[in-house]
Scaffold this motif. Structure first.
Motif, PDB file in Angstrom:
ATOM      1  N   ALA A  50      36.654 -11.950   9.443  1.00 44.88           N
ATOM      2  CA  ALA A  50      36.034 -11.146   8.300  1.00 44.88           C
ATOM      3  C   ALA A  50      37.150 -10.192   7.553  1.00 44.88           C
ATOM      4  O   ALA A  50      38.198  -9.951   8.162  1.00 44.88           O
ATOM      5  N   GLY A  51      36.786  -9.910   6.403  1.00 44.40           N
ATOM      6  CA  GLY A  51      37.664  -9.227   5.588  1.00 44.40           C
ATOM      7  C   GLY A  51      36.615  -8.277   4.575  1.00 44.40           C
ATOM      8  O   GLY A  51      37.381  -7.842   3.639  1.00 44.40           O
ATOM      9  N   CYS A  52      35.334  -8.072   4.731  1.00 44.42           N
ATOM     10  CA  CYS A  52      34.568  -7.345   3.810  1.00 44.42           C
ATOM     11  C   CYS A  52      33.480  -6.858   4.851  1.00 44.42           C
ATOM     12  O   CYS A  52      33.387  -7.022   6.025  1.00 44.42           O
ATOM     13  N   ILE A 214      39.676  -1.846  11.553  1.00 45.19           N
ATOM     14  CA  ILE A 214      38.651  -1.579  10.488  1.00 45.19           C
ATOM     15  C   ILE A 214      39.041  -1.897   9.276  1.00 45.19           C
ATOM     16  O   ILE A 214      38.178  -2.603   8.517  1.00 45.19           O
ATOM     17  N   SER A 215      40.298  -1.694   8.751  1.00 41.33           N
ATOM     18  CA  SER A 215      40.637  -1.886   7.390  1.00 41.33           C
ATOM     19  C   SER A 215      40.762  -3.432   7.211  1.00 41.33           C
ATOM     20  O   SER A 215      40.224  -3.879   6.143  1.00 41.33           O
ATOM     21  N   ILE A 220      38.428  -1.951   4.037  1.00 42.19           N
ATOM     22  CA  ILE A 220      38.207  -0.530   3.770  1.00 42.19           C
ATOM     23  C   ILE A 220      39.773  -0.096   3.315  1.00 42.19           C
ATOM     24  O   ILE A 220      40.499  -0.429   4.093  1.00 42.19           O
ATOM     25  N   ASP A 221      39.770   0.745   2.216  1.00 42.80           N
ATOM     26  CA  ASP A 221      40.959   1.330   1.874  1.00 42.80           C
ATOM     27  C   ASP A 221      41.225   2.500   2.648  1.00 42.80           C
ATOM     28  O   ASP A 221      40.417   3.513   2.373  1.00 42.80           O
ATOM     29  N   LEU A 222      42.202   2.645   3.600  1.00 42.65           N
ATOM     30  CA  LEU A 222      42.365   3.835   4.386  1.00 42.65           C
ATOM     31  C   LEU A 222      42.902   5.037   3.811  1.00 42.65           C
ATOM     32  O   LEU A 222      42.920   6.057   4.212  1.00 42.65           O
ATOM     33  N   GLN A 223      43.424   4.612   2.509  1.00 41.34           N
ATOM     34  CA  GLN A 223      43.896   5.825   1.861  1.00 41.34           C
ATOM     35  C   GLN A 223      42.565   6.673   1.353  1.00 41.34           C
ATOM     36  O   GLN A 223      43.065   7.913   0.664  1.00 41.34           O
ATOM     37  N   ARG A 224      41.627   6.142   1.245  1.00 38.54           N
ATOM     38  CA  ARG A 224      40.358   7.335   1.135  1.00 38.54           C
ATOM     39  C   ARG A 224      39.919   8.169   2.078  1.00 38.54           C
ATOM     40  O   ARG A 224      39.152   8.971   2.045  1.00 38.54           O
ATOM     41  N   VAL A 225      40.792   7.899   3.385  1.00 37.18           N
ATOM     42  CA  VAL A 225      40.352   8.747   4.560  1.00 37.18           C
ATOM     43  C   VAL A 225      40.960  10.111   4.355  1.00 37.18           C
ATOM     44  O   VAL A 225      42.274  10.012   4.506  1.00 37.18           O
ATOM     45  N   LYS A 226      40.230  11.289   4.156  1.00 36.04           N
ATOM     46  CA  LYS A 226      40.853  12.357   3.928  1.00 36.04           C
ATOM     47  C   LYS A 226      40.278  13.400   4.754  1.00 36.04           C
ATOM     48  O   LYS A 226      41.054  14.459   4.757  1.00 36.04           O
ATOM     49  N   SER A 227      39.818  13.267   5.862  1.00 33.12           N
ATOM     50  CA  SER A 227      39.335  14.107   6.829  1.00 33.12           C
ATOM     51  C   SER A 227      39.159  13.150   8.093  1.00 33.12           C
ATOM     52  O   SER A 227      38.621  12.177   8.493  1.00 33.12           O
ATOM     53  N   ILE A 228      39.757  13.800   9.178  1.00 32.13           N
ATOM     54  CA  ILE A 228      39.913  13.137  10.553  1.00 32.13           C
ATOM     55  C   ILE A 228      39.462  14.270  11.679  1.00 32.13           C
ATOM     56  O   ILE A 228      40.186  15.682  11.493  1.00 32.13           O
ATOM     57  N   VAL A 229      38.702  14.226  12.344  1.00 28.58           N
ATOM     58  CA  VAL A 229      38.306  15.304  13.450  1.00 28.58           C
ATOM     59  C   VAL A 229      38.497  14.415  14.835  1.00 28.58           C
ATOM     60  O   VAL A 229      37.527  13.326  14.996  1.00 28.58           O
ATOM     61  N   LEU A 230      38.985  15.079  15.706  1.00 30.52           N
ATOM     62  CA  LEU A 230      39.002  14.441  17.030  1.00 30.52           C
ATOM     63  C   LEU A 230      38.557  15.612  18.160  1.00 30.52           C
ATOM     64  O   LEU A 230      38.694  16.865  18.136  1.00 30.52           O
ATOM     65  N   SER A 263      51.047  21.116  16.918  1.00 29.25           N
ATOM     66  CA  SER A 263      51.790  21.885  15.991  1.00 29.25           C
ATOM     67  C   SER A 263      51.968  21.294  14.763  1.00 29.25           C
ATOM     68  O   SER A 263      52.118  22.104  13.545  1.00 29.25           O
ATOM     69  N   HIS A 264      51.908  20.068  14.604  1.00 30.26           N
ATOM     70  CA  HIS A 264      51.721  19.323  13.258  1.00 30.26           C
ATOM     71  C   HIS A 264      51.329  18.012  13.322  1.00 30.26           C
ATOM     72  O   HIS A 264      51.311  17.285  14.414  1.00 30.26           O
ATOM     73  N   THR A 265      50.757  17.409  12.246  1.00 31.82           N
ATOM     74  CA  THR A 265      50.074  16.348  12.190  1.00 31.82           C
ATOM     75  C   THR A 265      50.409  15.113  11.166  1.00 31.82           C
ATOM     76  O   THR A 265      49.875  14.258  10.889  1.00 31.82           O
ATOM     77  N   ASP A 266      51.574  15.635  10.366  1.00 32.35           N
ATOM     78  CA  ASP A 266      52.024  14.742   9.278  1.00 32.35           C
ATOM     79  C   ASP A 266      52.474  13.244   9.933  1.00 32.35           C
ATOM     80  O   ASP A 266      51.908  12.364   8.967  1.00 32.35           O
ATOM     81  N   ALA A 267      53.004  13.150  10.941  1.00 30.72           N
ATOM     82  CA  ALA A 267      53.307  11.786  11.336  1.00 30.72           C
ATOM     83  C   ALA A 267      52.124  11.318  11.826  1.00 30.72           C
ATOM     84  O   ALA A 267      52.184   9.880  11.587  1.00 30.72           O
ATOM     85  N   TRP A 268      51.100  11.765  12.120  1.00 32.01           N
ATOM     86  CA  TRP A 268      49.990  11.032  12.579  1.00 32.01           C
ATOM     87  C   TRP A 268      49.301  10.411  11.243  1.00 32.01           C
ATOM     88  O   TRP A 268      49.073   9.125  11.465  1.00 32.01           O
ATOM     89  N   ALA A 269      49.300  11.117  10.194  1.00 32.86           N
ATOM     90  CA  ALA A 269      48.961  10.595   8.988  1.00 32.86           C
ATOM     91  C   ALA A 269      49.481   9.240   8.568  1.00 32.86           C
ATOM     92  O   ALA A 269      48.835   8.337   7.897  1.00 32.86           O
ATOM     93  N   VAL A 270      50.768   9.448   8.708  1.00 32.92           N
ATOM     94  CA  VAL A 270      51.866   8.200   8.290  1.00 32.92           C
ATOM     95  C   VAL A 270      51.532   7.100   9.246  1.00 32.92           C
ATOM     96  O   VAL A 270      51.339   5.980   8.600  1.00 32.92           O
ATOM     97  N   ALA A 271      51.377   7.465  10.536  1.00 34.31           N
ATOM     98  CA  ALA A 271      51.210   6.203  11.538  1.00 34.31           C
ATOM     99  C   ALA A 271      49.687   5.524  11.395  1.00 34.31           C
ATOM    100  O   ALA A 271      49.714   4.433  11.591  1.00 34.31           O
ATOM    101  N   TRP A 272      48.773   6.266  10.742  1.00 30.14           N
ATOM    102  CA  TRP A 272      47.426   5.830  10.777  1.00 30.14           C
ATOM    103  C   TRP A 272      47.052   5.232   9.302  1.00 30.14           C
ATOM    104  O   TRP A 272      46.124   4.802   8.926  1.00 30.14           O
ATOM    105  N   ASN A 273      48.052   5.353   8.342  1.00 32.73           N
ATOM    106  CA  ASN A 273      48.135   4.766   6.896  1.00 32.73           C
ATOM    107  C   ASN A 273      46.765   5.541   6.284  1.00 32.73           C
ATOM    108  O   ASN A 273      46.217   4.939   5.246  1.00 32.73           O
TER     109      ASN A 273
END
Length: 547
Positions: A50-52, A214-215, A220-230, A263-273
């Motif tokens: 699938a792709g949609c 998922i993508s 789904i365009d992951l660039q629209r993901v602007k909030s992540i809670v764990l 201490s930082h999560t910038d690398a996570w955002a990059v890894a998760w695209n």
């Protein structure tokens, strides 16, 4: 070998069945009408390419209908299928909504993946309680809720504007390679900073793989993901951030707050695209081994809004318990081990396709069993184990001390006659008894500290994937759950994931979570002077004493 267990179609008598044929096997999947073929297949872990998001926009989910009636092809199917294909019964799985028995062949199977789709029936993708009011959010922005468990990781991708769950995934925690329990992993990390770093990277990579699944499958365009809670238990959050995990090996910290925020999560955002400016929030644990997953569960079940006597049990490898006495929220963790999630037992499986999840005694003395996905049994998950042990005790094949009677061979109880390797051994019973005793001890101690008794319980919420299929009567009969009126027991599914989503979507839920911290009373079971006596009492396979 005597035949004591046989498979039967539990829901097939009242529900239509989807038969899926392939070169390897034939699967029979009971389903509730109203779902598309793709949704039914995803729920049974038999995935089609699938792709949609099931809109028919990708044309990838090709199946062939070989028997049974389906509606005429929809207009968008004609875009991808020619007259010859339609004549041969080729259809798009996402556009077919079967209402009766159907037989199909999957023409475009999806590549194998560790990640499976979540269904609302499993209670992992949507909450079962009244929704909190949503905060104002711009349209076309998404949020990701993550429950980081010891054995599994669960994710829900949601539309922040309306709270709709767009997709959900559930897969193994790759840290299992370092040990099935949290203590083994903590010791490994404390002995080697390199191993600790590997464990952290494993989780980041696993979440990225789930998001890619998922993508790619939902379009789904992951660039629209602007909030992540764990959320997660304390050990998993500390190993993810790489901070202060060694403190959990020191008993002096078992009732204290552990600073394990990254201490930082910038690398996570990059890894998760995801969007480069996505806000990533790790909800802090409560203290000791009591994590933010418990707090999320208390929020989504609204445990503290219904008066005193409300008990919440989040079953898992690191089980957590909360008791509301009307003024204070008493919480503790119980090291039950992985038995509730199908690990640590020779015949154990997670609650996935091929796992026996229900066992019932019939008049002829044989036990009928049901399998998730209705395929061939490969083992037994936690809820099935509860049923099996309860029925073995009821039929005098297992004593309340956990010993097989003379009617059971020395190798143990065979689950499936033609599969001699799938059996419940004495060791498996012991593992379950210890896990059960840990839960019983936690409940006993919390009631004692709150000056309450079992008769004061007015509500019991059961969280975790384990509870989704649980037979309440059987669980009470062997002392896993307090013996209160069955209608007071709620099987709530993955409350940690649902509560995580609530906090991300609603300011009111987030404030409720923050206020709960002011009423907490953390109890360290190991510091209870009569712990050993209480634990031994709850080892017996019988209703809890004092009820």
């Amino acid at each position: 070998m005597p035949l004591w267990l046989r498979q039967r179609e539990r829901e097939g008598d009242s529900l239509p069945t989807l038969t899926v044929k392939s070169e390897k096997e034939e699967r029979r999947i009971p389903f509730s009408p109203g779902q598309s073929l793709r949704e039914i297949l995803d729920g049974a872990d038999v995935r089609v390419r699938a792709g949609c998001r099931g809109t028919g926009a990708c044309g990838l989910c090709l199946v062939r209908v070989e028997a049974g009636h389906v509606d005429e092809p929809k207009p968008n199917e004609s875009t991808y299928l020619n007259e010859e294909q339609l004549t041969e019964g080729v259809r798009l799985a996402c556009q077919v909504i079967p209402r009766q028995d159907l037989q199909i062949v999957i023409l475009s199977p999806a590549p194998e993946s560790d990640w499976r789709s979540l269904s609302s029936r499993e209670g992992r993708c949507t909450a079962r309680f009244a929704a909190f009011p949503l905060r104002e959010k711009e349209k076309d922005t998404y949020g990701l809720a993550v429950d980081l468990g010891t054995t599994h990781i669960s994710l829900s991708l949601l539309d922040l504007a309306n709270g709709e769950c767009l997709a959900g995934r559930y897969g193994p925690n790759p840290q299992m390679l370092f040990g099935s329990d949290v203590m083994t992993r903590l010791i490994t990390a404390s002995e080697s900073s390199e191993q600790a770093e590997v464990m952290s990277r494993q989780i980041v990579k696993a979440i990225g793989e789930a998001l890619w699944d998922i993508s790619s499958r939902e379009g789904i365009d992951l660039q629209r993901v602007k909030s992540i809670v764990l959320v997660g238990n304390t050990a998993m959050l500390a190993l993810l951030s790489g901070r202060n995990y060694s403190q959990l090996l020191q008993p002096s910290h078992w009732t204290r707050a552990i600073d394990c925020l990254p201490s930082h999560t910038d690398a996570w955002a990059v890894a998760w695209n995801v969007h480069p400016n996505a806000r990533i929030e790790v909800i802090p644990p409560l203290g000791g081994f009591v994590g933010s997953d418990l707090l999320a569960g208390v929020v989504t079940t609204r445990l503290t809004e219904n008066g005193a006597g409300c008990l919440f049990i989040d079953f898992g490898t690191n089980s957590e318990i909360a008791l509301w006495d009307g003024q204070a929220l008493w919480v503790t963790s119980a090291a039950g081990g992985p038995a509730f999630e199908g690990s640590g037992i020779e015949c154990g499986l997670p609650a996935e396709s091929g796992a026996i999840y229900r066992v019932d005694e019939q008049q002829d003395g044989i036990f009928d069993f049901a399998v998730i996905g209705d395929g061939q049994a490969r083992g037994i998950c936690g809820s099935g184990l509860v049923d099996l042990i309860a029925n073995l005790v009821k039929t005098d094949r297992l004593t309340n001390m956990g010993r097989f009677t003379s009617s059971i061979p020395g190798t143990g109880f065979a689950l499936v006659g033609d599969k001699p390797g799938i059996f419940l051994t004495k060791n498996g019973v012991d593992v379950f008894q210890r896990a059960k005793a840990a839960i019983g001890t936690g409940i006993h101690v919390l009631l004692e500290r709150a000056n309450m008794d079992y008769k004061d319980l007015r509500r019991l919420c059961v969280g975790g994937a384990f509870g989704s299929f649980l037979n309440i009567a059987n669980a009470q009969q062997i002392g896993l759950l307090p013996k209160i009126q069955p209608e007071l027991v709620e099987l709530c599914g993955n409350t940690a994931l649902a509560g995580c989503a609530d906090v991300m979507l609603s300011d009111i839920a987030a404030r409720h979570l923050a206020l709960l911290r002011n009423s907490l009373k953390i109890v360290n079971l190991s510091q209870c002077p009569n712990f050993d006596d209480i634990f031994l009492e709850h080892l017996y396979l019988q209703p809890s004493q004092g009820e």
